[in-house]
Structures are given as structure tokens and as C-alpha cells.
Scaffold this motif. Structure first.
Motif, short mmCIF file in Angstrom:
data_model
loop_
_atom_site.label_atom_id
_atom_site.label_comp_id
_atom_site.label_asym_id
_atom_site.label_seq_id
_atom_site.Cartn_x
_atom_site.Cartn_y
_atom_site.Cartn_z
N ILE A 156 0.83 -1.21 0.00
CA ILE A 156 0.00 0.00 0.00
C ILE A 156 0.87 1.26 0.00
CG2 ILE A 156 -1.57 1.38 1.41
CD1 ILE A 156 -2.96 -1.21 2.22
N ALA A 157 1.93 1.25 0.83
CA ALA A 157 2.81 2.42 0.90
C ALA A 157 3.53 2.65 -0.43
CB ALA A 157 3.83 2.23 2.03
N GLY A 158 4.03 1.57 -1.03
CA GLY A 158 4.73 1.71 -2.31
C GLY A 158 3.81 2.19 -3.41
N GLU A 159 2.60 1.64 -3.45
CA GLU A 159 1.64 2.06 -4.48
C GLU A 159 1.23 3.51 -4.27
OE1 GLU A 159 -2.38 0.26 -6.63
OE2 GLU A 159 -1.74 -0.51 -4.68
N GLY A 160 1.01 3.89 -3.01
CA GLY A 160 0.65 5.27 -2.72
C GLY A 160 1.75 6.24 -3.11
N LEU A 161 3.01 5.86 -2.84
CA LEU A 161 4.14 6.71 -3.21
C LEU A 161 4.24 6.85 -4.72
CD1 LEU A 161 6.69 8.31 -2.52
CD2 LEU A 161 7.94 6.13 -2.43
N ALA A 162 4.08 5.74 -5.45
CA ALA A 162 4.14 5.79 -6.91
C ALA A 162 3.03 6.69 -7.46
CB ALA A 162 4.02 4.39 -7.49
N ASP A 163 1.82 6.56 -6.93
CA ASP A 163 0.71 7.40 -7.38
C ASP A 163 1.00 8.88 -7.10
OD1 ASP A 163 -0.76 5.22 -8.26
OD2 ASP A 163 -1.85 4.99 -6.37
N ALA A 164 1.55 9.17 -5.92
CA ALA A 164 1.84 10.56 -5.55
C ALA A 164 2.93 11.15 -6.45
CB ALA A 164 2.26 10.63 -4.08
N ALA A 168 2.38 14.36 -8.91
CA ALA A 168 3.22 15.54 -8.80
C ALA A 168 3.90 15.85 -10.13
CB ALA A 168 4.26 15.35 -7.70
N PHE A 169 4.34 14.82 -10.84
CA PHE A 169 4.99 15.01 -12.13
C PHE A 169 4.02 15.64 -13.13
CE2 PHE A 169 6.23 13.64 -16.37
CZ PHE A 169 7.60 13.88 -16.38
N PRO A 173 3.57 22.03 -15.04
CA PRO A 173 3.37 22.37 -16.46
C PRO A 173 4.59 22.09 -17.33
CG PRO A 173 2.55 24.12 -15.03
CD PRO A 173 3.31 23.16 -14.15
N ALA A 174 5.78 22.14 -16.73
CA ALA A 174 7.00 21.90 -17.50
C ALA A 174 7.10 20.46 -18.00
CB ALA A 174 8.23 22.24 -16.65
N ASN A 175 6.31 19.55 -17.41
CA ASN A 175 6.37 18.13 -17.79
C ASN A 175 5.29 17.73 -18.79
OD1 ASN A 175 8.56 17.61 -16.05
ND2 ASN A 175 7.17 17.34 -14.31
N LYS A 176 4.53 18.69 -19.27
CA LYS A 176 3.45 18.37 -20.20
C LYS A 176 4.00 17.66 -21.44
CE LYS A 176 -0.54 20.29 -22.64
NZ LYS A 176 -1.33 21.52 -22.96
N GLY A 177 3.42 16.50 -21.76
CA GLY A 177 3.86 15.72 -22.91
C GLY A 177 5.07 14.85 -22.66
N CYS A 180 6.90 10.29 -17.37
CA CYS A 180 7.33 10.32 -15.97
C CYS A 180 8.48 9.33 -15.77
CB CYS A 180 6.17 9.98 -15.05
SG CYS A 180 6.60 10.02 -13.29
N ASP A 181 9.63 9.86 -15.39
CA ASP A 181 10.84 9.04 -15.23
C ASP A 181 11.57 9.47 -13.97
OD1 ASP A 181 12.88 7.28 -15.70
OD2 ASP A 181 13.85 8.48 -17.24
N VAL A 182 10.81 9.66 -12.90
CA VAL A 182 11.39 10.11 -11.63
C VAL A 182 10.96 9.18 -10.50
CG1 VAL A 182 11.50 12.53 -12.34
CG2 VAL A 182 9.45 11.66 -11.18
N GLY A 183 11.74 9.14 -9.43
CA GLY A 183 11.38 8.33 -8.28
C GLY A 183 11.27 6.85 -8.64
N LEU A 184 10.22 6.23 -8.18
CA LEU A 184 10.00 4.81 -8.46
C LEU A 184 9.81 4.55 -9.95
CD1 LEU A 184 7.53 3.98 -5.53
CD2 LEU A 184 9.93 3.30 -5.71
#
Length: 271
Positions: A156-164, A168-169, A173-177, A180-184
């Protein structure tokens, strides 16, 4: 418990899942938003799993392990179901199911109903694993019961962290398009799916023991969940949609990043 008692519980849970997924079909047809399907499925598995966990045996009141397992599946359902509900409320339709509907054409309503009934009956290994874990024969809680709690909360903690991290990514606005290649997400293309799978390992941890031959049935839950996530309704349709929307950037992400199990990025990975 006798074989007949196991079969009776199995049939009751299967019928309950069938009815609840018929309700999901009605909601999807009326709202036009297939995102609610996954929300209802999650809460349905939680409801049926918790009910199965406290299923009375020989008229006896539920014991500590039954209540423990019921609480664990309820926590899982509330966390994941709540997350999916918030996501579904913010979209007009789920692209995976929308693509199925496009392929089915005029037969989409009927095909969707049959598809959701397949999901209902396919969920039987999951709710049965919960049932088997809750009804392990030992009277008192054991070390492995506490290990099962640890495994579930890790998932649950890992899934919640990945979702968060993904939320956030996308909020930047700078990440539009961009992909996601950060964190987990640097270690796995689908860390949320991986940790969802980890959650289902908790029930074999609780159920497996030498005095519980039915415990082997609990292994069906992580095996089934892995197959669904990696080969059926999880990764394949989602990655097809990502390739359509992100193109070569997602192909490069695929080349350097593990699909499911978190692993160090291959050469060429970026932070």
C-alpha cells in the motif's frame, strides 16, 4: 472446515461478485465513464473479501485472524478505491475501456457486460485467497500473520508513493507531454502495478502452513494478479495508449526501464 463449507463460501462470493459487476456495467452505461468500473471492482473485491473473511464457521463467532484479514482487505479497498474514484471523477472515460468499445462497435454494450462478468468470475482467486487466509486453522495469531500485515502495508505504501510521484509530475506544467521518469518510475514503468501485486502476497504469507492444505489456494491470488496486470488489462493496453500519445520518448523509456519489477535503469537512463 469441510470441503462443502469451502465450496459454499466460494459459490456465494462468486455470485456476489457477478451481481456487483453487473451494477458496475449499469453505472458505466448510464454515466458513459468506464473509469467507474475499476472503482466499483475495487470496492466489490473489498466488500466480498471482508465478508468472506468473517464468514462464520460452524456458528462460531469470527476469531482474531478473521477480523484481522477483514480489516486488511478493507484498508486496501478504501485506499485503492478512493484513489481510483478521484481519478475517475476527473476524466470523461478510461482510455483502455474506450479503446475496447471502439473495437467492439455496435456490440459494445453487450461485450462490455460480458467482459465485466469475466472480471467478476476472474476475481474468484482473489476473494478466495482472502477467505483461505482468514480461515487458517491455528487459533491464535502467529508471526506469519504479523508478517502478512507488514507485506500488505509495504504494498500500500509503495503504491501510494508511486501514485503521488506520478500526480506531482503531471501537475508540473514543464512536464506536459513528457514521460514520468522520476522516483519509483525510474526503476519500473509501472511501480504502482508492482506494489499492487505485492499487496496480494500478504494472503499466502498468512495462509500457508503445514496444517492448512487449503493454504496453497492462496497462491492463486498473486499468480492471477500478475497475469492480469502484466499480460491482460494492465500493462498491454496502457502501454499501447502511451505509445500513441508519447511516441519515441516512450519507446526510449521502454528500452531503459523494467516493465514491472523495480530494477536499476539500463544504460541511457536519465534522472
Amino acid at each position: 472446515m469441510t470441503i462443502l463449507e469451502y465450496l459454499q463460501a466460494l459459490l456465494a462470493m462468486a455470485l456476489a461478485m457477478s451481481v456487483l459487476m453487473a451494477l458496475a456495467w449499469m453505472v458505466q452505461q448510464r454515466s458513459g465513464n468506464s473509469g467507474w468500473v475499476d472503482t466499483i471492482w475495487t470496492f466489490s473485491v473489498g466488500l466480498v473479501g471482508a465478508a468472506g473473511a468473517i464468514w462464520p464457521v460452524g456458528g462460531a463467532a469470527p476469531n482474531a485472524r478473521q477480523w484481522l484479514v477483514a480489516v486488511l482487505v478493507a484498508i486496501w479497498a478504501v485506499r485503492l478505491g478512493g484513489h481510483v474514484a478521484v481519478r475517475s471523477r476527473g476524466i470523461s472515460d478510461d482510455p483502455r475501456y474506450a479503446e475496447f468499445a471502439r473495437q467492439w462497435g455496435a456490440a459494445a454494450p453487450r461485450r462490455m457486460f460480458l467482459f465485466l462478468q469475466q472480471q467478476a468470475w476472474g476475481s474468484i482467486p482473489l476473494v478466495f485467497a482472502i477467505f483461505v487466509a482468514a480461515h487458517a486453522p491455528a487459533a491464535e495469531l502467529r508471526l506469519q500473520d504479523y508478517l502478512g500485515i507488514l507485506v500488505l502495508f509495504l504494498g500500500i505504501a509503495g503504491e501510494g508513493l508511486a501514485d503521488a510521484q506520478l500526480k506531482a509530475f503531471r501537475a508540473d506544467p514543464a512536464n506536459k507531454g513528457k514521460v514520468c521518469d522520476v522516483g519509483l518510475w525510474r526503476w519500473s514503468r509501472h511501480p504502482n502495478y508492482f506494489f499492487e501485486w505485492v499487496c496480494w502476497l500478504s494472503y499466502p504469507v498468512i495462509a500457508l502452513s503445514f496444517d492448512n492444505p487449503w493454504g496453497l489456494a492462496s497462491l492463486l491470488a498473486p499468480l492471477f494478479m500478475y497475469w492480469i496486470l502484466v499480460h491482460v488489462t494492465g500493462i498491454p493496453p496502457l502501454e499501447q495508449q502511451m505509445l500513441r500519445s508519447r511516441g519515441d520518448s516512450y519507446r526510449a523509456y521502454q528500452a531503459r526501464t523494467s516493465a514491472f519489477f523495480p530494477l536499476p535503469p539500463r544504460d541511457g537512463a536519465t534522472a
